[in-house]
Write a protein that holds these residues in place. Structure first.
Motif, PDB file in Angstrom:
ATOM      1  N   UNK A 179       0.845  -1.178   0.000  1.00 23.45           N
ATOM      2  CA  UNK A 179       0.000   0.000   0.000  1.00 23.45           C
ATOM      3  C   UNK A 179       0.889   1.240   0.000  1.00 23.45           C
ATOM      4  N   UNK A 180       0.418   2.301  -0.645  1.00 26.73           N
ATOM      5  CA  UNK A 180       1.147   3.567  -0.678  1.00 26.73           C
ATOM      6  C   UNK A 180       0.236   4.657  -0.111  1.00 26.73           C
ATOM      7  N   UNK A 181       0.730   5.330   0.906  1.00 28.66           N
ATOM      8  CA  UNK A 181      -0.069   6.307   1.634  1.00 28.66           C
ATOM      9  C   UNK A 181       0.677   7.633   1.679  1.00 28.66           C
ATOM     10  N   UNK A 182      -0.053   8.726   1.385  1.00 32.29           N
ATOM     11  CA  UNK A 182       0.537  10.069   1.391  1.00 32.29           C
ATOM     12  C   UNK A 182      -0.182  10.927   2.447  1.00 32.29           C
ATOM     13  N   UNK A 183       0.605  11.606   3.267  1.00 33.06           N
ATOM     14  CA  UNK A 183       0.044  12.433   4.320  1.00 33.06           C
ATOM     15  C   UNK A 183       0.846  13.720   4.467  1.00 33.06           C
ATOM     16  N   UNK A 184       0.238  14.694   5.186  1.00 29.05           N
ATOM     17  CA  UNK A 184       0.910  15.941   5.540  1.00 29.05           C
ATOM     18  C   UNK A 184       1.129  15.976   7.050  1.00 29.05           C
ATOM     19  N   UNK A 214      -1.493  15.323  10.348  1.00 27.22           N
ATOM     20  CA  UNK A 214      -2.623  14.454  10.051  1.00 27.22           C
ATOM     21  C   UNK A 214      -2.469  13.105  10.754  1.00 27.22           C
ATOM     22  N   UNK A 215      -3.524  12.295  10.697  1.00 24.85           N
ATOM     23  CA  UNK A 215      -3.507  10.942  11.247  1.00 24.85           C
ATOM     24  C   UNK A 215      -3.532   9.936  10.102  1.00 24.85           C
ATOM     25  N   UNK A 216      -2.993   8.763  10.358  1.00 24.49           N
ATOM     26  CA  UNK A 216      -2.942   7.713   9.336  1.00 24.49           C
ATOM     27  C   UNK A 216      -3.350   6.383   9.943  1.00 24.49           C
ATOM     28  N   UNK A 217      -4.065   5.587   9.154  1.00 28.47           N
ATOM     29  CA  UNK A 217      -4.459   4.232   9.556  1.00 28.47           C
ATOM     30  C   UNK A 217      -3.860   3.262   8.551  1.00 28.47           C
ATOM     31  N   UNK A 218      -2.993   2.371   9.025  1.00 31.95           N
ATOM     32  CA  UNK A 218      -2.296   1.422   8.168  1.00 31.95           C
ATOM     33  C   UNK A 218      -2.951   0.055   8.326  1.00 31.95           C
ATOM     34  N   UNK A 261      -9.052  -4.485  14.346  1.00 33.30           N
ATOM     35  CA  UNK A 261      -8.706  -5.278  13.169  1.00 33.30           C
ATOM     36  C   UNK A 261      -7.201  -5.336  12.957  1.00 33.30           C
ATOM     37  N   UNK A 262      -6.439  -4.955  13.973  1.00 35.79           N
ATOM     38  CA  UNK A 262      -4.976  -5.014  13.997  1.00 35.79           C
ATOM     39  C   UNK A 262      -4.308  -3.944  13.138  1.00 35.79           C
ATOM     40  N   UNK A 263      -5.076  -3.002  12.609  1.00 37.39           N
ATOM     41  CA  UNK A 263      -4.468  -1.917  11.849  1.00 37.39           C
ATOM     42  C   UNK A 263      -3.725  -0.978  12.796  1.00 37.39           C
ATOM     43  N   UNK A 264      -2.685  -0.347  12.267  1.00 39.89           N
ATOM     44  CA  UNK A 264      -1.856   0.551  13.070  1.00 39.89           C
ATOM     45  C   UNK A 264      -2.306   1.990  12.850  1.00 39.89           C
TER      46      UNK A 264
END
Length: 323
Positions: free
Chosen positions: A25-30, A33-37, A87-90
C-alpha cells in the motif's frame, strides 16, 4: 536428489515467498494528520492481533519493532502516538516528517503473510525556516516529500498558482528551481495589493495528483505600513488636542470660580451675617373692646468681629413701628 524431490522443494519456496510478499500500500500524508495502516488485504480476513507484529523501516539499514504481539512497544520513539485497532491496523496520530518509511504488518502462524505500507509525508515551508520575507521582498519556498527510499520520479513535484496554472522555469514574479531527488524550490516576489497562494503537488507517471500542500507568503506592503503609521500618528494628535482643550477648559473654570469667590484677607475669620426678625403684637386687648394693635419688627445684623477691634457699634438694631 531426484527430479521429483527437487520440484517439491521449489514449489514450497515459491509458495512461501508469495505468502510473505503479501500486498503493498502507498499512503501520502501531511504533517499533523492521522494515518491508519491496514493489516489485511482485500482477499484476507482480519488476523488475530496477538499474533501480529508491526515493523518499521526508516530506510533500508535498520528495522524497528513498534508493535509486538498486538501491543505497542512503550520504548518506541513513536509509542505515545501509536495504537492498534481491533482489526490489527496501526494508527499513527499527529504525523511528522520522521514518520515516513515502510511499515510491515507481519502475521505469524500458518500461512503467515506480510502487508507493507509505504508512508510518504509532504512538507512545505520557507527556506530557510526563519527567512523574513519583509526584509528583501521575496521568499523561497521548499517542498519536500519524505519517503522510504528518498527517491522520486523526475518532475513528480510541481508548483501551481491560485488559478491552478503550473509554474515552469521563470515567470512573472516567480522562479522554479530544478527538482533534486524529492525536493523542489520556488522563489516568489512580493505581490502588493493581494495575497497569492502557491501549491506544491506530487503527481504520478500519469500526472494524477497524489497529495498537495498550500502556502501563502505573508508579505507586508510598504504602503500599508505607511498607512498604519499615519493612522497611529493621527490618533495621537487627536488625543493631544483633546487633552489640551480639557486643560484649558479646566483652567478657565478655576479662574471663574476665583472671581466669584468673595475677597477675604488672610487671617480673618469668615464673616457671618445673622438676620433676626421679631414680630410683636399686643395680645392683652379685651375681646369686647376694640384696641389698636401695635406691631413691632426687630432686625439684627451681626458683622464680622476681630480680636483686635470689638466695637459694640458693630451691632445694629432697627426698630420699626408700623403706623
Amino acid at each position: 536428489m531426484d527430479a521429483k524431490r527437487l520440484l517439491e522443494v521449489i514449489l514450497i519456496l515459491v509458495l512461501h515467498f508469495q505468502g510473505i510478499s503479501g500486498r503493498k500500500f502507498f499512503l501520502y500524508k501531511r504533517p499533523g494528520q492521522d494515518a491508519v495502516l491496514s493489516c489485511t488485504t482485500e482477499s484476507s480476513s482480519p488476523p488475530t492481533c496477538s499474533m501480529v507484529d508491526w515493523l518499521y523501516n526508516r530506510d533500508q539499514t535498520e528495522t524497528l519493532t513498534d508493535v509486538r504481539n498486538g501491543n505497542v512497544e512503550q520504548n518506541s520513539a513513536r509509542g505515545a502516538r501509536l495504537s492498534v485497532n481491533t482489526d490489527c491496523s496501526l494508527v499513527i496520530n499527529n504525523i511528522t516528517a520522521e514518520d515516513a518509511g515502510r511499515y510491515t504488518c507481519r502475521q505469524w502462524g500458518d500461512g503467515s503473510t506480510d502487508v507493507d505500507t509505504y508512508l510518504s509525508v509532504l512538507t512545505i515551508s520557507p527556506s530557510p525556516p526563519d527567512a523574513d520575507p519583509k526584509r528583501d521582498g521575496d521568499v523561497t519556498l521548499k517542498c519536500s516529500l519524505f519517503r522510504h527510499d528518498h527517491c522520486c520520479l523526475e518532475n513528480s513535484i510541481r508548483w501551481v498558482d491560485e488559478t491552478g496554472a503550473e509554474l515552469l522555469g521563470e515567470g512573472d514574479g516567480y522562479r522554479v528551481l530544478q527538482q533534486t531527488d524529492c525536493v523542489s524550490f520556488l522563489t516568489v516576489k512580493r505581490q502588493s495589493g493581494h495575497k497569492r497562494k502557491y501549491t506544491c503537488q506530487v503527481v504520478d507517471e500519469q500526472k494524477n495528483v497524489k497529495i498537495e500542500a498550500d502556502y501563502t507568503p505573508d508579505f507586508n506592503d510598504p504602503n500599508q505600513i505607511y498607512i498604519i503609521i499615519g493612522g497611529v500618528v493621527g490618533v495621537v494628535v487627536v488625543l493631544v488636542v483633546i487633552a489640551a482643550v480639557l486643560i484649558i477648559h479646566r483652567k478657565r473654570a478655576n479662574m471663574t470660580e476665583d472671581v466669584l469667590k468673595p475677597t477675604q484677607h488672610p487671617g480673618e475669620p469668615e464673616s457671618n451675617l445673622t438676620y433676626v426678625t421679631v414680630n410683636h403684637a399686643n395680645q392683652q386687648a379685651s375681646s369686647c373692646k376694640k384696641v389698636k394693635k401695635e406691631e413691632v419688627m426687630y432686625s439684627t445684623v451681626k458683622s464680622q468681629t476681630t480680636e483686635a477691634d470689638e466695637d459694640p457699634s458693630s451691632l445694629y438694631s432697627n426698630v420699626r413701628n408700623p403706623k
